[in-house]
Design an enzyme around this catalytic site. Structure first.
Site, short mmCIF file in Angstrom:
data_model
loop_
_atom_site.label_atom_id
_atom_site.label_comp_id
_atom_site.label_asym_id
_atom_site.label_seq_id
_atom_site.Cartn_x
_atom_site.Cartn_y
_atom_site.Cartn_z
N GLY A 33 0.81 -1.21 0.00
CA GLY A 33 0.00 0.00 0.00
C GLY A 33 0.84 1.26 0.00
O GLY A 33 1.98 1.26 0.49
N TYR A 37 1.29 9.97 2.81
CA TYR A 37 2.53 10.20 3.55
C TYR A 37 3.21 8.92 4.02
O TYR A 37 4.23 8.97 4.72
CB TYR A 37 2.28 11.15 4.74
CG TYR A 37 1.65 10.52 5.95
CD1 TYR A 37 2.41 10.19 7.07
CD2 TYR A 37 0.28 10.28 6.00
CE1 TYR A 37 1.82 9.62 8.19
CE2 TYR A 37 -0.31 9.73 7.11
CZ TYR A 37 0.47 9.40 8.20
OH TYR A 37 -0.11 8.84 9.31
N GLY A 38 2.73 7.76 3.61
CA GLY A 38 3.34 6.52 4.04
C GLY A 38 3.43 5.48 2.95
O GLY A 38 2.67 5.50 1.97
N LYS A 55 5.34 0.02 8.16
CA LYS A 55 4.96 1.27 7.52
C LYS A 55 6.10 2.26 7.61
O LYS A 55 6.68 2.45 8.67
CB LYS A 55 3.70 1.85 8.17
CG LYS A 55 3.15 3.10 7.45
CD LYS A 55 1.78 3.48 7.96
CE LYS A 55 1.22 4.68 7.22
NZ LYS A 55 -0.15 5.03 7.68
N ASP A 150 -11.07 8.87 9.83
CA ASP A 150 -10.85 8.44 8.44
C ASP A 150 -11.52 7.09 8.20
O ASP A 150 -10.93 6.19 7.60
CB ASP A 150 -9.34 8.36 8.15
CG ASP A 150 -9.03 8.30 6.66
OD1 ASP A 150 -9.86 8.77 5.86
OD2 ASP A 150 -7.95 7.79 6.31
#
Length: 260
Positions: A33, A37-38, A55, A150
């Protein structure tokens, strides 16, 4: 300016190659994924051979104090959580001056992929039962004064109809423990949005003209009432207990629903 930034990110944010070791413990298997920002990797822990998720804060963000703070805030939130439907936080580390953290791996596709690529659909009863599981997680978070902020179908994993919640990058922990109406109701609104999305998976349009969901969907009055309050069309909910009460009422109208 935006084009220059995108070009910079393209050259700087190259994912780590398969087979590379991170922190001398985690072998990168693949990228699973990417976010704003990651970058997220599936890795194998060398000693236990356990698959884990690692991550990384995008290298292009590592010099931005605000982005670093957000990444550290996500780590802080995950440290506070202990729930079998939320990834377990294992630790964080620096590798080649880059920030990473490690969490447990849940072997499942997200809800978005299952709907769009596997054509998974949900009738009214099934949609409400998914909402029930998600509300249980939101209730757990809110009792810890954590607000996800989120809640979207890409951040929900579904395995054998069991729901898991991921991606706490935008989550907020209210350290003072004071209730924040806006943050709480944002999570409630997102719950309504998800419920509506699930209900539309079985909808087949017969009209060329788009109509409001209240006219397009054939729903029990209790489900409509629940949706309108979640989406703040009617009086917004003030706590999860109120939502549970109305959700129970909606589920009771569905034939064959027991044990809820």
């Amino acid at each position: 300016m935006r084009t220059i930034r995108k070009l910079y990110q393209f050259f700087v944010d190259k994912p780590i190659k398969t087979g590379e070791l991170l922190n001398n413990h985690y072998e990168v298997l693949k990228v699973i994924g990417t976010g704003s920002y990651g970058i997220v990797y599936l890795c194998e822990e060398l000693e236990t051979r356990e698959k884990v998720v690692v991550k990384q804060l995008r290298p292009s963000k590592s010099s931005n104090r605000k982005e670093v703070k957000m990444f550290e805030s996500e780590i802080s939130v995950l440290r506070k959580l202990s729930h079998d439907k939320i990834p377990t936080f294992y630790g964080s580390f620096l590798h080649k001056k880059q920030l990473f953290y490690v969490m447990s791996f849940i072997d499942s596709d997200n809800l978005e992929d299952q709907i769009f690529f596997s054509n998974l659909t949900f009738n009214e009863k099934e949609s409400l039962l998914i909402l029930y599981q998600l509300l249980d997680l939101v209730d757990y978070l809110h009792k810890k004064h954590i607000y996800h902020q989120d809640l979207r179908i890409p951040n929900i994993l579904l395995k054998n109809r069991e729901l898991f919640l991921i991606d706490f990058g935008l989550s907020i922990h209210n350290d003072e423990g004071k209730e924040t109406v806006e943050m709480r109701q944002q999570d409630y609104y997102d719950l309504g949005d998800i419920l509506l999305y699930l209900l539309y998976t079985t909808y087949s349009s017969k009209n060329k003209k788009a109509l409001p969901w209240t006219e397009e969907l054939s729903l029990e009055n209790e489900t409509v009432y629940l949706l309108k309050r979640l989406l703040q069309i009617d009086e917004p909910y003030s706590n999860t207990s109120e939502i549970f009460t109305d959700l129970h009422a909606a589920l009771s109208k569905q034939t064959g629903v027991t044990g809820t």
